[in-house]
Write a protein that holds these residues in place. Structure first.
Motif, PDB file in Angstrom:
ATOM      1  N   TYR A 179       9.251  17.656  24.148  1.00  0.00           N
ATOM      2  CA  TYR A 179       9.338  18.463  22.782  1.00  0.00           C
ATOM      3  C   TYR A 179      10.683  19.454  23.026  1.00  0.00           C
ATOM      4  O   TYR A 179      11.044  20.154  23.866  1.00  0.00           O
ATOM      5  CB  TYR A 179       8.010  19.182  22.675  1.00  0.00           C
ATOM      6  CG  TYR A 179       6.902  18.486  22.290  1.00  0.00           C
ATOM      7  CD1 TYR A 179       6.464  18.504  20.847  1.00  0.00           C
ATOM      8  CD2 TYR A 179       6.222  17.740  23.048  1.00  0.00           C
ATOM      9  CE1 TYR A 179       5.464  17.895  20.463  1.00  0.00           C
ATOM     10  CE2 TYR A 179       5.277  16.893  22.804  1.00  0.00           C
ATOM     11  CZ  TYR A 179       4.650  16.912  21.464  1.00  0.00           C
ATOM     12  OH  TYR A 179       3.685  16.218  20.933  1.00  0.00           O
ATOM     13  N   HIS A 180      11.618  19.510  21.808  1.00  0.00           N
ATOM     14  CA  HIS A 180      12.232  20.547  21.928  1.00  0.00           C
ATOM     15  C   HIS A 180      11.817  21.644  21.164  1.00  0.00           C
ATOM     16  O   HIS A 180      10.646  22.087  21.198  1.00  0.00           O
ATOM     17  CB  HIS A 180      13.516  19.997  20.843  1.00  0.00           C
ATOM     18  CG  HIS A 180      14.221  18.777  21.151  1.00  0.00           C
ATOM     19  ND1 HIS A 180      15.137  18.831  22.334  1.00  0.00           N
ATOM     20  CD2 HIS A 180      14.317  17.433  20.990  1.00  0.00           C
ATOM     21  CE1 HIS A 180      15.542  17.702  22.570  1.00  0.00           C
ATOM     22  NE2 HIS A 180      15.199  16.872  21.818  1.00  0.00           N
ATOM     23  N   LEU A 181      12.668  22.754  20.994  1.00  0.00           N
ATOM     24  CA  LEU A 181      12.408  23.974  20.735  1.00  0.00           C
ATOM     25  C   LEU A 181      11.561  24.373  19.762  1.00  0.00           C
ATOM     26  O   LEU A 181      10.401  24.928  19.857  1.00  0.00           O
ATOM     27  CB  LEU A 181      13.584  25.014  20.695  1.00  0.00           C
ATOM     28  CG  LEU A 181      13.395  26.568  20.445  1.00  0.00           C
ATOM     29  CD1 LEU A 181      12.668  26.903  21.760  1.00  0.00           C
ATOM     30  CD2 LEU A 181      14.870  27.246  20.585  1.00  0.00           C
ATOM     31  N   ASP A 182      11.780  23.878  18.581  1.00  0.00           N
ATOM     32  CA  ASP A 182      10.950  24.012  17.120  1.00  0.00           C
ATOM     33  C   ASP A 182       9.502  23.571  17.447  1.00  0.00           C
ATOM     34  O   ASP A 182       8.655  24.363  17.355  1.00  0.00           O
ATOM     35  CB  ASP A 182      11.682  23.341  15.957  1.00  0.00           C
ATOM     36  CG  ASP A 182      13.001  24.081  15.745  1.00  0.00           C
ATOM     37  OD1 ASP A 182      13.312  25.365  16.132  1.00  0.00           O
ATOM     38  OD2 ASP A 182      13.793  23.615  14.578  1.00  0.00           O
ATOM     39  N   ASP A 183       9.465  22.404  17.838  1.00  0.00           N
ATOM     40  CA  ASP A 183       8.073  21.924  18.045  1.00  0.00           C
ATOM     41  C   ASP A 183       7.187  22.598  19.371  1.00  0.00           C
ATOM     42  O   ASP A 183       6.160  22.705  19.250  1.00  0.00           O
ATOM     43  CB  ASP A 183       8.240  20.249  18.172  1.00  0.00           C
ATOM     44  CG  ASP A 183       8.615  19.539  17.230  1.00  0.00           C
ATOM     45  OD1 ASP A 183       8.509  20.035  15.969  1.00  0.00           O
ATOM     46  OD2 ASP A 183       9.324  18.594  17.316  1.00  0.00           O
ATOM     47  N   ALA A 184       7.984  22.808  20.108  1.00  0.00           N
ATOM     48  CA  ALA A 184       7.428  23.538  21.287  1.00  0.00           C
ATOM     49  C   ALA A 184       6.907  24.895  20.853  1.00  0.00           C
ATOM     50  O   ALA A 184       5.839  25.445  21.132  1.00  0.00           O
ATOM     51  CB  ALA A 184       8.186  24.067  22.725  1.00  0.00           C
ATOM     52  N   ALA A 185       7.451  25.487  19.900  1.00  0.00           N
ATOM     53  CA  ALA A 185       7.143  26.829  19.281  1.00  0.00           C
ATOM     54  C   ALA A 185       6.073  26.768  18.508  1.00  0.00           C
ATOM     55  O   ALA A 185       4.965  27.552  18.428  1.00  0.00           O
ATOM     56  CB  ALA A 185       8.161  27.493  18.491  1.00  0.00           C
ATOM     57  N   VAL A 186       5.897  25.534  17.805  1.00  0.00           N
ATOM     58  CA  VAL A 186       4.626  25.176  16.932  1.00  0.00           C
ATOM     59  C   VAL A 186       3.449  25.092  17.899  1.00  0.00           C
ATOM     60  O   VAL A 186       2.298  25.675  17.471  1.00  0.00           O
ATOM     61  CB  VAL A 186       4.827  24.075  16.061  1.00  0.00           C
ATOM     62  CG1 VAL A 186       3.346  23.492  15.442  1.00  0.00           C
ATOM     63  CG2 VAL A 186       5.920  24.178  15.026  1.00  0.00           C
ATOM     64  N   LEU A 187       3.666  24.272  18.928  1.00  0.00           N
ATOM     65  CA  LEU A 187       2.469  24.305  19.965  1.00  0.00           C
ATOM     66  C   LEU A 187       1.909  25.788  20.590  1.00  0.00           C
ATOM     67  O   LEU A 187       1.044  25.801  20.453  1.00  0.00           O
ATOM     68  CB  LEU A 187       2.718  23.345  20.877  1.00  0.00           C
ATOM     69  CG  LEU A 187       2.984  21.776  20.540  1.00  0.00           C
ATOM     70  CD1 LEU A 187       3.450  21.177  21.777  1.00  0.00           C
ATOM     71  CD2 LEU A 187       1.728  21.418  19.968  1.00  0.00           C
TER      72      LEU A 187
ATOM     73  N   ASP B 188      12.923  24.946  24.861  1.00  0.00           N
ATOM     74  CA  ASP B 188      13.458  23.510  24.306  1.00  0.00           C
ATOM     75  C   ASP B 188      13.313  22.908  25.678  1.00  0.00           C
ATOM     76  O   ASP B 188      14.201  22.680  26.736  1.00  0.00           O
ATOM     77  CB  ASP B 188      15.105  23.600  24.169  1.00  0.00           C
ATOM     78  CG  ASP B 188      15.551  22.282  23.702  1.00  0.00           C
ATOM     79  OD1 ASP B 188      14.799  21.250  24.112  1.00  0.00           O
ATOM     80  OD2 ASP B 188      16.581  22.216  22.803  1.00  0.00           O
ATOM     81  N   ALA B 189      11.943  22.260  26.020  1.00  0.00           N
ATOM     82  CA  ALA B 189      11.784  21.644  27.250  1.00  0.00           C
ATOM     83  C   ALA B 189      12.481  20.358  27.410  1.00  0.00           C
ATOM     84  O   ALA B 189      12.897  20.043  28.517  1.00  0.00           O
ATOM     85  CB  ALA B 189      10.075  21.356  27.296  1.00  0.00           C
ATOM     86  N   ASP B 190      12.618  19.484  26.341  1.00  0.00           N
ATOM     87  CA  ASP B 190      13.043  18.323  26.521  1.00  0.00           C
ATOM     88  C   ASP B 190      14.692  18.437  26.956  1.00  0.00           C
ATOM     89  O   ASP B 190      15.077  17.426  27.768  1.00  0.00           O
ATOM     90  CB  ASP B 190      12.907  17.583  25.111  1.00  0.00           C
ATOM     91  CG  ASP B 190      13.315  16.028  25.375  1.00  0.00           C
ATOM     92  OD1 ASP B 190      12.670  15.428  26.511  1.00  0.00           O
ATOM     93  OD2 ASP B 190      13.864  15.300  24.596  1.00  0.00           O
ATOM     94  N   SER B 191      15.149  19.229  26.496  1.00  0.00           N
ATOM     95  CA  SER B 191      16.796  19.308  26.964  1.00  0.00           C
ATOM     96  C   SER B 191      17.030  20.227  28.429  1.00  0.00           C
ATOM     97  O   SER B 191      17.753  19.641  28.926  1.00  0.00           O
ATOM     98  CB  SER B 191      17.458  20.338  25.897  1.00  0.00           C
ATOM     99  OG  SER B 191      17.624  19.423  24.737  1.00  0.00           O
ATOM    100  N   SER B 192      16.269  21.173  28.570  1.00  0.00           N
ATOM    101  CA  SER B 192      16.652  22.140  29.565  1.00  0.00           C
ATOM    102  C   SER B 192      15.678  22.475  30.609  1.00  0.00           C
ATOM    103  O   SER B 192      15.779  23.353  31.320  1.00  0.00           O
ATOM    104  CB  SER B 192      17.189  23.487  28.947  1.00  0.00           C
ATOM    105  OG  SER B 192      17.877  23.204  28.092  1.00  0.00           O
TER     106      SER B 192
END
Length: 320
Positions: free
Chosen positions: A247-255, A275-279
């Motif tokens: 998950y990238h940042l926006d979707d991680a924030a929703v979760l 931004d888990a998927d990237s970093s």
């Protein structure tokens, strides 16, 4: 003919030189290949390879077998069902592999949820008569990730560029270490999945340590493991970081906001999404972005924030 295999965990590897045709079956190795100047040699990638943007212009040879549009709980359930039945989570396009006829295939044998099974790659290469090298990159720690960049540089004839890349990343890590030295280390609970909750494994606890924090859950070098919400509370975190794999940042924030609304997280503890998927979960150069973002979360007075990587979501609401 049979493909040759080189396995790389924390050590190094050497073999093919510049000008080879490369298929990368991991977003992280695709990123590394482009970062060391081997991007022009990359002819095949996975559907997840989205960085740098040029990777999107390579032929896709691996896709997901999971049903699209699932919730995190549904993804977990389908993964468990497929693995329990011995089914694949990814589809390897053997026709594309044959057409591309790679000299080097870069993959992994560390996590069955992250990429095509290396046995499937070996079998496909042999079945299609490909005699290229299969290089498996299986880092378990942050140091292993950096060493894997050196190994990929050696396997592609880009040793010098890989050395420069790793030196730059280590310098940035050294700068963080010097900035946070002597400061109190907050306890950081990183969640690699949210339904069910998973504690972090492999290199993620190293990121917390490098950022000047103390991992509240999870262990360096091991697998990420499911935990109970009571375990998260019992770990007494000072900070919760929601870093769901894929998950990238926006979707991680929703979760993360959903966890707060549902009262899942310890009361009165600040919650961040990243931004888990990237970093965080991709073992590539941008892990150092993750360290810098975590350092700003743990030590906001001393470290410049990374809003491109992390965002503050809120505090757990006390029920007392």
């Amino acid at each position: 003919s049979r493909p040759t295999r080189t396995s790389m965990g924390g050590g190094g590897a050497s073999g093919k030189r510049a000008g080879v045709r490369i298929v990368s079956l991991l977003p992280s190795t695709t990123e590394i290949l482009f970062a060391i100047g081997a991007g022009e040699d990359v002819v095949g990638v996975t559907f997840e390879c989205d960085h740098p943007p040029a990777a999107r212009h390579r032929r896709i040879v691996s896709t997901s077998a999971l049903t699209p549009g699932l919730t995190v709980a549904e993804i977990d359930a389908e993964v468990r069902t497929r693995l329990g039945a011995g089914e694949d989570l990814y589809r390897l396009d053997e026709g594309a592999l044959r057409d591309l006829n790679p000299d080097l295939v870069v993959t992994q044998d560390l996590c069955e949820v992250c990429a095509v099974d290396v046995g499937t790659v070996d079998a496909a290469m042999e079945h299609r008569g490909c005699d290229g090298q299969v290089l498996t990159i299986d880092p378990a720690t942050l140091d292993d990730v950096l060493n894997s960049m050196v190994a990929i540089g050696a396997a592609t004839g880009h040793e010098a560029a890989a050395a420069v890349l790793v030196a730059d990343l280590r310098e940035r890590l050294d700068q963080v270490e010097a900035t946070v030295a002597g400061r109190a280390r907050p306890r950081v609970a990183v969640l690699e999945w949210t339904d069910p909750p998973f504690g972090p494994g492999h290199w993620v606890p190293d990121l917390v340590l490098a950022a000047g924090g103390t991992p509240a859950i999870g262990a360096t070098g091991g697998r990420s493991v499911p935990v109970e919400w009571a375990d998260v509370a019992a770990s007494r975190p000072d900070i919760v970081v929601v870093a769901p794999c894929g998950y990238h940042l926006d979707d991680a924030a929703v979760l993360a906001k959903g966890l707060l609304a549902g009262g899942r997280l310890p009361p009165d503890v600040p919650v961040w999404a990243v931004d888990a998927d990237s970093s965080f979960v991709r073992p590539g150069p941008r892990l150092v972005d993750g360290v810098e973002a975590l350092a700003a979360i743990c030590h906001p007075v001393a470290v410049t924030p990374r809003p491109d990587v992390a965002t503050y979501v809120g505090r757990g609401v006390s029920t007392t």
